[in-house]
Design a protein around this motif. Structure first.
Motif: not given
Length: 369
Positions: A218-233
């Motif tokens: 579930a966390h993979c689905a939730f976080q796969h558009h997060e980016r290490i500089d904080g620019s993701g969602y």
């Protein structure tokens, strides 16, 4: 066989690889002679590249890591599983997906076997398959890329399986996004993109209620558009806040997105897609994961013509497991003069020579055809 752009496809050329439709049936069989009707049909189907057989590429083989029959069966299973969730709310969809967990794990195990049991560089041929629904093909390919990256990083067998399941289901939340947005052929408006971004939350809500699959999925689905500089969602997480599995799937997701045909954008070749990902290495993507991707996947597929910095042209004849970026080349031309006899070189042995360009639009002089 040789990879060419459809822009230079001509009548009389011979198809080098079978092209499959979404049902797993051959749309065009290997060895068919190209005519104008076939060219028009391929253009309608948004095909950009395909393989042909000709004299200068004779004997060059192109072999996928996952055979066509397994690929077609796997994508069909993914499609059936996802379509069974259509129109259901999160609670009911979670229940149905729970019932299908054995089939999902079985898919991942089969793909794990294909990738981990093969010491060759991962090869995926997206243009040999024509699918109306991008989501199913994308989920399959992101799973393969994610497993290959995780294998290169040295993850355990248990981790590989979880990463595979997370990758297979990373976009399941898109089933709850309105179809007119999901399939829109052009750029999304700001409002539409905000709705599209909700697929990460929808996927998390669906998967976190499963009893048969780890919460990490579930966390993979939730976080796969997060980016290490904080620019993701969706939450603007930074490096240490993002689960390592989601970082892997995020890189695989981007690489597949840019190297697969879309209605609104022509696909890139693998080396071009890798350049896009590498441009964000260490800033928006974890550098270790980007480096692992570069080692694990084919940069220049067998059969593609490359122009070298010393003026020679050649066709990629086989991959180099020592360095995925430097394959073996069958040289057929020197300084724009065709050779009477070709010869092979390993680019690893020529450190001063670089690849100047990929030439899928190269036209062989008629006397060689």
């Amino acid at each position: 066989m040789r990879l060419i752009s459809i822009e230079v496809l001509k009548e009389g050329m011979v198809l080098g690889r079978t092209i499959w439709n979404e049902a797993g049936h051959p749309l065009l069989k290997k060895d068919v002679v190209i005519n104008e009707r076939i060219i028009q049909r391929l253009q309608q189907l948004n095909t950009h590249y395909l393989y042909i057989d000709d004299e200068i590429s004779e004997g060059i083989e192109v072999k996928e890591t996952v055979p066509p029959a397994v690929r077609n069966k796997t994508i069909s299973t993914i499609k059936d599983s996802f379509q069974s969730l259509d129109g259901l709310n999160a609670v009911n969809a979670s229940y149905v997906l729970d019932q299908q967990s054995k089939a999902i794990v079985s898919i991942v195990d089969e793909l794990l076997s294909a990738v981990t049991g093969n010491n060759e560089i991962l090869t995926i041929l997206t243009d040999a398959y024509l699918f109306d629904e991008y989501l199913y093909q994308h989920s399959f390919q992101v799973t393969l890329y994610s497993i290959a990256i995780a294998k290169e990083l040295g993850h355990s067998a248990e981790d590989l399986r979880l990463i595979g399941i997370g990758a297979l289901l990373h976009d399941v939340g898109k089933l709850m996004v309105p179809k007119d947005i999901l399939t829109k052929p052009g750029r999304l408006t700001h409002e539409e993109f905000e709705i599209m971004k909700m697929h990460t939350r929808y996927g998390f809500d669906l998967l976190r209620n499963l009893h048969s699959i780890s919460l990490l999925v579930a966390h993979c689905a939730f976080q796969h558009h997060e980016r290490i500089d904080g620019s993701g969602y969706p939450r603007g997480l930074v490096d240490f806040e993002i689960h390592p599995f989601a970082k892997i799937i995020g890189v695989a997701d981007v690489f597949d997105a840019v190297t697969t045909n879309r209605v609104y954008r022509e696909k890139m070749l693998p080396s071009q897609g890798l350049a896009i990902v590498e441009a964000g290495s260490g800033t928006i993507y974890d550098a270790r994961i980007v480096n692992a991707l570069k080692k694990a996947v084919v940069h220049y597929p067998n059969g593609v013509i490359l122009k070298l910095s010393d003026g020679r042209r050649g066709i990629v004849s086989k991959q180099n497991t020592l360095n995925a970026a430097l394959p073996w080349i069958r040289v057929f031309e020197e300084k724009n003069v065709l050779l009477t006899a070709t010869y092979e070189i390993n680019l690893v042995d020529y450190p001063t020579i670089t690849i100047s360009s990929i030439e899928t639009d190269y036209v062989v002089p008629s006397k060689v055809e």
